[in-house]
Enzyme design. Structure first.
Site, PDB file in Angstrom:
ATOM      1  N   SER A  61       0.835  -1.196   0.000  1.00 46.52           N
ATOM      2  CA  SER A  61       0.000   0.000   0.000  1.00 46.52           C
ATOM      3  C   SER A  61       0.877   1.257   0.000  1.00 46.52           C
ATOM      4  CB  SER A  61      -0.977  -0.048   1.174  1.00 46.52           C
ATOM      5  OG  SER A  61      -1.963   0.945   1.029  1.00 46.52           O
TER       6      SER A  61
ATOM      7  N   ASP B 154      -9.441  -3.274  -5.997  1.00 45.23           N
ATOM      8  CA  ASP B 154      -8.710  -2.307  -5.187  1.00 45.23           C
ATOM      9  C   ASP B 154      -8.840  -0.905  -5.779  1.00 45.23           C
ATOM     10  OD1 ASP B 154      -6.894  -0.851  -3.694  1.00 45.23           O
ATOM     11  OD2 ASP B 154      -5.243  -2.247  -3.997  1.00 45.23           O
TER      12      ASP B 154
ATOM     13  N   HIS C  65      -8.259  -4.343  -1.578  1.00 47.19           N
ATOM     14  CA  HIS C  65      -7.054  -3.752  -1.005  1.00 47.19           C
ATOM     15  C   HIS C  65      -6.835  -4.346   0.391  1.00 47.19           C
ATOM     16  CE1 HIS C  65      -3.918  -0.742  -0.672  1.00 47.19           C
ATOM     17  NE2 HIS C  65      -4.295  -0.584   0.582  1.00 47.19           N
TER      18      HIS C  65
END
Length: 171
Positions: free
Chosen positions: A7, A105, A135
């Site tokens: 991320s 995501d 995600h």
């Protein structure tokens, strides 16, 4: 030695790889898992379609947390030249890259666009969009075969790089 991140950590890994290259340090590889390479994902179709499925949250809050300043980020703002991997203009010489994105995501498009820019710059790149995932869901390896497959990619990429280097040491 390689670098990797998940991320926002994927964004930081990309920035560190570029800084290392610019400093004359050679990283062997970078692994970018569901990387958030841009603070402007609200312009992406994947953000509009999948943000309700994710904990990515409000982008103004994310920008404030990341930059320490409130309000929208101006992409031309010289005060923040090294905040987004997506803004790195010179990609040649970056280390071989593994990029994983998740199908649902909100950050997917940015990560995939960044990886697509690497190959034309001569950076060996492996990319995989993990089907059926959100995600952050690549960590559910105990219950998801596709998450386990994603983690195998993450484990095998540096291992394959290490075997290649050991078999062909630099002269």
């Amino acid at each position: 030695m390689g670098i990797g991140g998940i991320s926002a950590g994927g964004n930081l890994a990309g920035l560190v790889a570029a800084h290392a290259r610019d400093s004359g340090l050679a990283l062997d590889h970078q692994v970018l898992e569901v990387p958030g390479v841009s603070l402007h994902i609200d312009q992406d179709d994947s953000y509009r379609r999948f943000s309700a499925l994710s904990d990515v949250g409000d982008l103004s809050e994310l920008r404030t947390a990341y930059l320490g300043t409130p309000g929208p980020l101006d992409t031309a703002d010289p005060a923040h030249p090294w905040t987004e991997s997506a803004r790195i203009t010179h990609l040649t010489g970056l280390p071989p890259t593994l990029r994983l994105t998740a199908e649902f995501d909100p950050l997917r498009e940015g990560g995939e666009r960044y990886a697509a820019r690497l190959a034309p710059a001569g950076v060996p790149t492996r990319s995989w969009r993990v089907p059926g995932h959100l995600h952050g869901s690549l960590s559910i390896t105990g219950t998801s075969e596709t998450a386990r497959a994603g983690q195998r990619h993450v484990i095998d990429f540096p291992r394959t790089r290490a075997h290649r280097t050991a078999a062909n040491p630099p002269s």
